[in-house]
Design a protein around this motif. Structure first.
Motif, PDB file in Angstrom:
ATOM      1  N   ARG A   1     -10.625 -27.594 -14.903  1.00  0.00           N
ATOM      2  CA  ARG A   1     -10.065 -28.796 -14.278  1.00  0.00           C
ATOM      3  C   ARG A   1     -10.671 -30.066 -14.892  1.00  0.00           C
ATOM      4  NH1 ARG A   1      -7.315 -29.155  -9.453  1.00  0.00           N
ATOM      5  NH2 ARG A   1      -7.034 -31.296  -8.721  1.00  0.00           N
ATOM      6  N   LEU A   2     -11.986 -30.079 -15.031  1.00  0.00           N
ATOM      7  CA  LEU A   2     -12.650 -31.254 -15.601  1.00  0.00           C
ATOM      8  C   LEU A   2     -12.238 -31.458 -17.051  1.00  0.00           C
ATOM      9  CD1 LEU A   2     -16.300 -30.956 -14.184  1.00  0.00           C
ATOM     10  CD2 LEU A   2     -14.404 -32.342 -13.317  1.00  0.00           C
ATOM     11  N   LEU A   3     -12.168 -30.372 -17.813  1.00  0.00           N
ATOM     12  CA  LEU A   3     -11.787 -30.480 -19.221  1.00  0.00           C
ATOM     13  C   LEU A   3     -10.362 -30.986 -19.371  1.00  0.00           C
ATOM     14  CD1 LEU A   3     -12.474 -30.086 -22.192  1.00  0.00           C
ATOM     15  CD2 LEU A   3     -11.721 -27.713 -21.983  1.00  0.00           C
ATOM     16  N   SER A   4      -9.469 -30.495 -18.529  1.00  0.00           N
ATOM     17  CA  SER A   4      -8.074 -30.931 -18.586  1.00  0.00           C
ATOM     18  C   SER A   4      -7.952 -32.433 -18.363  1.00  0.00           C
ATOM     19  CB  SER A   4      -7.256 -30.173 -17.540  1.00  0.00           C
ATOM     20  OG  SER A   4      -5.910 -30.638 -17.515  1.00  0.00           O
ATOM     21  N   ASP A   5      -8.656 -32.948 -17.367  1.00  0.00           N
ATOM     22  CA  ASP A   5      -8.601 -34.387 -17.092  1.00  0.00           C
ATOM     23  C   ASP A   5      -9.293 -35.192 -18.184  1.00  0.00           C
ATOM     24  OD1 ASP A   5      -7.158 -34.006 -14.830  1.00  0.00           O
ATOM     25  OD2 ASP A   5      -8.808 -34.285 -13.425  1.00  0.00           O
ATOM     26  N   TYR A   6     -10.341 -34.636 -18.756  1.00  0.00           N
ATOM     27  CA  TYR A   6     -11.060 -35.314 -19.839  1.00  0.00           C
ATOM     28  C   TYR A   6     -10.155 -35.445 -21.061  1.00  0.00           C
ATOM     29  CZ  TYR A   6     -15.240 -36.601 -22.565  1.00  0.00           C
ATOM     30  OH  TYR A   6     -16.181 -37.266 -23.338  1.00  0.00           O
ATOM     31  N   GLU A   7      -9.471 -34.366 -21.401  1.00  0.00           N
ATOM     32  CA  GLU A   7      -8.601 -34.374 -22.584  1.00  0.00           C
ATOM     33  C   GLU A   7      -7.311 -35.143 -22.346  1.00  0.00           C
ATOM     34  OE1 GLU A   7      -9.829 -30.428 -25.118  1.00  0.00           O
ATOM     35  OE2 GLU A   7      -8.217 -30.197 -23.641  1.00  0.00           O
TER      36      GLU A   7
ATOM     37  N   SER B   1     -14.512 -27.856 -25.966  1.00  0.00           N
ATOM     38  CA  SER B   1     -14.565 -26.415 -25.701  1.00  0.00           C
ATOM     39  C   SER B   1     -14.842 -26.188 -24.222  1.00  0.00           C
ATOM     40  CB  SER B   1     -15.671 -25.754 -26.531  1.00  0.00           C
ATOM     41  OG  SER B   1     -15.991 -24.465 -26.045  1.00  0.00           O
ATOM     42  N   VAL B   2     -13.978 -25.414 -23.558  1.00  0.00           N
ATOM     43  CA  VAL B   2     -14.195 -25.127 -22.148  1.00  0.00           C
ATOM     44  C   VAL B   2     -15.474 -24.321 -21.948  1.00  0.00           C
ATOM     45  CG1 VAL B   2     -12.878 -22.955 -22.080  1.00  0.00           C
ATOM     46  CG2 VAL B   2     -13.046 -24.398 -20.018  1.00  0.00           C
ATOM     47  N   GLN B   3     -15.863 -23.549 -22.972  1.00  0.00           N
ATOM     48  CA  GLN B   3     -17.093 -22.766 -22.856  1.00  0.00           C
ATOM     49  C   GLN B   3     -18.312 -23.675 -22.761  1.00  0.00           C
ATOM     50  OE1 GLN B   3     -17.296 -19.280 -22.581  1.00  0.00           O
ATOM     51  NE2 GLN B   3     -19.382 -19.828 -21.986  1.00  0.00           N
ATOM     52  N   ASP B   4     -18.300 -24.785 -23.498  1.00  0.00           N
ATOM     53  CA  ASP B   4     -19.421 -25.724 -23.436  1.00  0.00           C
ATOM     54  C   ASP B   4     -19.507 -26.395 -22.068  1.00  0.00           C
ATOM     55  OD1 ASP B   4     -20.222 -25.192 -26.022  1.00  0.00           O
ATOM     56  OD2 ASP B   4     -19.067 -26.827 -26.903  1.00  0.00           O
ATOM     57  N   VAL B   5     -18.350 -26.734 -21.505  1.00  0.00           N
ATOM     58  CA  VAL B   5     -18.331 -27.325 -20.167  1.00  0.00           C
ATOM     59  C   VAL B   5     -18.830 -26.289 -19.157  1.00  0.00           C
ATOM     60  CG1 VAL B   5     -16.904 -28.396 -18.386  1.00  0.00           C
ATOM     61  CG2 VAL B   5     -16.390 -28.805 -20.808  1.00  0.00           C
ATOM     62  N   TYR B   6     -18.368 -25.051 -19.310  1.00  0.00           N
ATOM     63  CA  TYR B   6     -18.800 -23.958 -18.436  1.00  0.00           C
ATOM     64  C   TYR B   6     -20.316 -23.776 -18.502  1.00  0.00           C
ATOM     65  CZ  TYR B   6     -19.075 -19.248 -16.421  1.00  0.00           C
ATOM     66  OH  TYR B   6     -19.399 -18.163 -15.638  1.00  0.00           O
ATOM     67  N   ASN B   7     -20.850 -23.768 -19.724  1.00  0.00           N
ATOM     68  CA  ASN B   7     -22.302 -23.570 -19.902  1.00  0.00           C
ATOM     69  C   ASN B   7     -23.105 -24.671 -19.219  1.00  0.00           C
ATOM     70  OD1 ASN B   7     -21.774 -21.289 -21.411  1.00  0.00           O
ATOM     71  ND2 ASN B   7     -22.063 -22.299 -23.390  1.00  0.00           N
TER      72      ASN B   7
END
Length: 332
Positions: free
Chosen positions: A131-137, A145-151
């Motif tokens: 969700r955060l990545l989608s709004d950021y992009e 990378s969603v993996q970096d946000v997840y980490n």
């Protein structure tokens, strides 16, 4: 061309530059506090009111435990601290970092962060990350990378759970116990991804800045009330470095490295010169320490650099009347 002649004997000229940067820094707020969700803005304002009232009433001789108890009576104060901490942890989750965009995205999604902030759970990390990545992009940012946000969020959840379950405490009780700002910096590592890089260091120092100064959220009372914030090590990013060098504030210092930088600037005033950030980070930090309040100096220098100096808006700049205007200098 500089509007002022260089006279290293006139130290007061460069003191005025530093003083003006600090005065401007005192007049503006950190961007995070201007982008808080409304539910946390009231909490932020109330904590600051309590601090000012108690400092005034006790004439600076505050009992830390009593003050923390007053803070604890403010709704959502622990949530606010976790929100601020998560904001900086996310600095490590995006390659194309836009601080204020992170603040806006978090504020927009505040209602969805309960499983991360209020009751930290590993089960919600994947959904929150996407969700955060989608709004950021959605703001035109690419290459993330969603993996970096997840980490990043995983590290935050791990750290909060360790704090509450293993240490049996909260951020509100834990943060004020630190008296040494370097010990505080080392202890904050448990909330951030293991990558030992400049991005993580910048994130940690940003959080320290937010909670260790009376003009922000005064919770690191063991550091704040003993003047430990004066030992804060500036991040010295490109904007604060740009202002320190272009304005001539660095000329308040007297050493061979400063003279070397000055000679490079003077010798290239016609064709321009590029100076690497790492080459003058130490100088910038030394100027911040000289100001006697590196947190305020950094806030002022960053804001001036971001809003004026990087855009060559000299006529509108708060430093216009005192600046050396070394505008042919670029920082990379």
């Amino acid at each position: 061309m500089s509007s002022l002649e260089i006279n290293l004997k006139d130290r007061s000229r460069y003191e005025d530059i530093v003083k003006t940067i600090v005065e401007f820094g005192s007049s503006v707020k950190e961007a995070i506090f201007e982008n808080l969700p409304s539910e946390l803005t009231t909490t932020y304002q109330r904590v600051r009111e309590i601090y000012i009232q108690e400092i005034t009433r006790s004439r600076g001789r505050v009992d830390i435990n009593s003050l923390i108890q007053l803070y604890a009576n403010v709704p959502k104060v622990e949530e606010l601290l976790r929100y601020l901490l998560l904001s900086t942890v996310l600095f490590t989750g995006f390659h194309n970092l836009r601080n204020e965009l992170i603040y806006r995205v978090l504020s927009k999604n505040y209602d969805y962060l309960g499983g991360v902030i209020t009751n930290p759970s590993y089960s919600v990390i994947n959904d929150v990350s996407n969700r955060l990545l989608s709004d950021y992009e959605s703001e035109g940012i690419r290459g993330e990378s969603v993996q970096d946000v997840y980490n990043a969020i995983y590290s935050f959840v791990y750290g909060i759970r360790k704090l509450t379950k293993s240490y049996g405490t909260t951020l509100l009780k834990w943060i004020p116990k630190f008296r040494d700002i370097n010990d505080f910096e080392k202890s904050l590592l448990m909330f951030y991804p293991v990558k030992a890089n400049e991005r993580r260091k910048r994130a940690i120092r940003t959080f320290i800045r937010w909670v260790s100064h009376e003009t922000n959220l005064p919770v690191a009372l063991g550091i704040l009330l003993r003047g430990g914030y004066r030992r804060y090590t500036m991040i010295a990013d490109v904007y604060s470095v740009l202002v320190t060098i272009r304005s001539g504030a660095f000329l308040i210092l007297r050493d061979d490295h400063v003279l070397k930088i000055l000679n490079k600037i003077v010798a290239n005033r016609e064709g321009g010169v590029t100076i690497k950030v790492d080459e003058v980070k130490g100088i910038t930090r030394s100027v911040g320490r000289f100001s006697n309040d590196p947190i305020i100096y950094e806030r002022g220098a960053f804001k001036i650099g971001h809003d004026y100096c990087s855009r060559l808006k000299c006529d509108e700049c708060p430093l216009n009347k005192v600046c050396m205007k070394f505008t042919w200098v670029n920082i990379k």
